[in-house]
Design an enzyme around this catalytic site. Structure first.
Site, PDB file in Angstrom:
ATOM      1  N   ASN A 116       0.986  -1.247  -0.036  1.00 29.68           N
ATOM      2  CA  ASN A 116       0.346  -0.315   0.236  1.00 29.68           C
ATOM      3  C   ASN A 116       1.042   1.332   0.271  1.00 29.68           C
ATOM      4  O   ASN A 116       0.602   2.848   0.039  1.00 29.68           O
ATOM      5  CB  ASN A 116      -0.895   0.014   1.101  1.00 29.68           C
ATOM      6  CG  ASN A 116      -2.073  -0.928   0.925  1.00 29.68           C
ATOM      7  OD1 ASN A 116      -2.200  -1.111  -0.547  1.00 29.68           O
ATOM      8  ND2 ASN A 116      -2.561  -1.531   2.315  1.00 29.68           N
ATOM      9  N   ASN A 139      -5.116  -5.277   3.221  1.00 28.95           N
ATOM     10  CA  ASN A 139      -6.430  -4.216   4.329  1.00 28.95           C
ATOM     11  C   ASN A 139      -7.312  -3.397   3.768  1.00 28.95           C
ATOM     12  O   ASN A 139      -6.666  -1.988   3.945  1.00 28.95           O
ATOM     13  CB  ASN A 139      -5.264  -3.460   5.198  1.00 28.95           C
ATOM     14  CG  ASN A 139      -4.512  -4.249   6.041  1.00 28.95           C
ATOM     15  OD1 ASN A 139      -5.435  -5.354   6.583  1.00 28.95           O
ATOM     16  ND2 ASN A 139      -3.249  -4.394   6.308  1.00 28.95           N
ATOM     17  N   HIS A 313       6.368  -5.256  13.017  1.00 36.21           N
ATOM     18  CA  HIS A 313       7.338  -5.311  12.517  1.00 36.21           C
ATOM     19  C   HIS A 313       7.951  -4.087  11.830  1.00 36.21           C
ATOM     20  O   HIS A 313       8.142  -2.969  12.337  1.00 36.21           O
ATOM     21  CB  HIS A 313       7.280  -5.487  11.000  1.00 36.21           C
ATOM     22  CG  HIS A 313       5.713  -4.819  11.247  1.00 36.21           C
ATOM     23  ND1 HIS A 313       4.996  -3.927  10.943  1.00 36.21           N
ATOM     24  CD2 HIS A 313       3.901  -5.255  11.045  1.00 36.21           C
ATOM     25  CE1 HIS A 313       4.214  -3.107  10.729  1.00 36.21           C
ATOM     26  NE2 HIS A 313       3.131  -4.385  10.419  1.00 36.21           N
TER      27      HIS A 313
END
Ligand code: CDP
Length: 339
Positions: A116, A139, A313
């Site tokens: 994204n 997402n 992450h």
């Protein structure tokens, strides 16, 4: 603009500078010299051995026993025990497919994994993405209309972090919110929705309601649940291959899945840096706010905090892992505009 120092800065997580001249990347990508079938096969075998993707990507009746207990993966900061969920006929079991839709030896030819990143805006990559056989997205990103040229329209595999159901569909408690999820899903055609009930225990129920919503409003989208064993072993796999972060992001998970299921994988929208060739970027391609010149130092810092200091992450670390994979011919990372 370029200082030549940048790629080293980025290797250290980009923390050293918020000066535009220095963070505006002159990132030296590992060249892509074509797909290497031997390297792809080796990678696939290693992932299969560690994470048993074909068996455990989804929870199915074949890999689950009625009454089995799944230990959840994470806790909220203030809770010690992640807890567990027992699979009963009433909660998950009756919603499970008999077997995984991923067949034992089937592979897709060309796949696109669409991350994204803001870099996708004005990339004109939509046509290339749509020309592949199988498209992964994460997402619930906006697609269609003004985004067509840059990100394409096809989707076969859509990840959904349960927090999306909680946040944007008010926990899917009311029929109106379920309906609105079903309506939004029509954007993604027949895409399967991969969501994570056994991640944080408090989100398990909302994934069940997402499943109910697709049934009630007869969408074309099967909602499939990730197996905690797969997610746990995927992280273990990457930790054993140099990843320091405590878990792989959605993007790295999808890249790994795609490389396991497809002969040729190209990644788009993987760019965890705030600038590209002098152009300031938004964090996501669909975010309205672009890092402004006026307060770019604060915004740059915010960007770094989001991509590098996420509690779980680290996109920059992952980007370098993906560059290595590109160098070996396991996948291709598209950076910048498509031809
Ligand atoms: O769910 P998560 O926070 O991991 O990701 P996201 O913001 O929905 O974006 C999907 C994926 O795109 C991420 O997991 C990253 O791999 C990639 N991404 C990136 O490389 N650079 C960005 N600026 C934003 C996302």
């Amino acid at each position: 603009q370029h200082t030549g120092q940048t790629s080293t800065d980025l290797k250290h997580g980009g923390q050293t500078s918020t000066d535009r001249g220095q963070v505006d990347t002159e990132f030296h990508a590992t060249p892509f010299l074509g797909f290497n079938l031997t390297a792809i096969k080796e990678f696939r075998a290693a992932v299969e051995k560690r994470a048993k993707l074909r068996q455990y990507l989804f929870v199915t009746k074949n890999n689950t026993k009625l009454g089995e207990r799944f230990k959840c993966l994470e806790t909220d900061e203030w809770v010690l025990d992640p807890g567990s969920i027992r699979i009963t006929e009433k909660n998950f079991y009756k919603k499970l497919p008999q077997e995984s839709p991923v067949k034992a030896n089937r592979t897709f030819r060309a796949c696109s994994v669409v991350g994204n990143a803001g870099m996708l805006r004005n990339s004109s990559c939509g046509g290339e993405i749509d020309s592949s056989n199988f498209v992964f997205r994460s997402n619930f990103p906006p697609i269609g209309g003004e985004y067509n040229d840059d990100v394409g329209t096809k989707t076969q595999f859509l990840t959904a972090n349960p927090s999306i159901f909680a946040k944007f569909y008010k926990n899917l408690k009311k029929t109106a919110d379920k309906k609105s999820l079903a309506e939004d899903l029509t954007r993604y055609g027949h895409a399967l929705v991969w969501t994570h009930p056994f991640h944080l225990k408090r989100y398990a129920d909302v994934t069940l309601r997402a499943h109910d919503a697709t049934r009630k409003f007869k969408t074309q989208n099967p909602v499939l649940f990730s197996h905690p064993k797969f997610l746990r072993n995927l992280t273990a796999f990457w930790n054993e291959h140099g990843m320091k972060a405590v878990r792989a992001s959605t993007g790295l998970a999808l890249a790994t899945i795609a490389a396991s299921l497809c002969d040729q994988v190209t990644l788009y929208g993987f760019w965890p840096f705030p600038f590209y060739r002098g152009r300031a970027l938004s964090y996501h391609y669909y975010d309205r706010a672009v890092i402004g010149d006026v307060q770019f130092q604060n915004k740059t810092l915010e960007y770094y905090l989001l991509t590098n200091f996420h509690p779980y992450h680290n996109f920059t670390e992952e980007f370098l892992i993906l560059q290595k994979m590109q160098g070996k011919g396991i996948l291709k990372v598209q950076v910048g505009e498509c031809q």
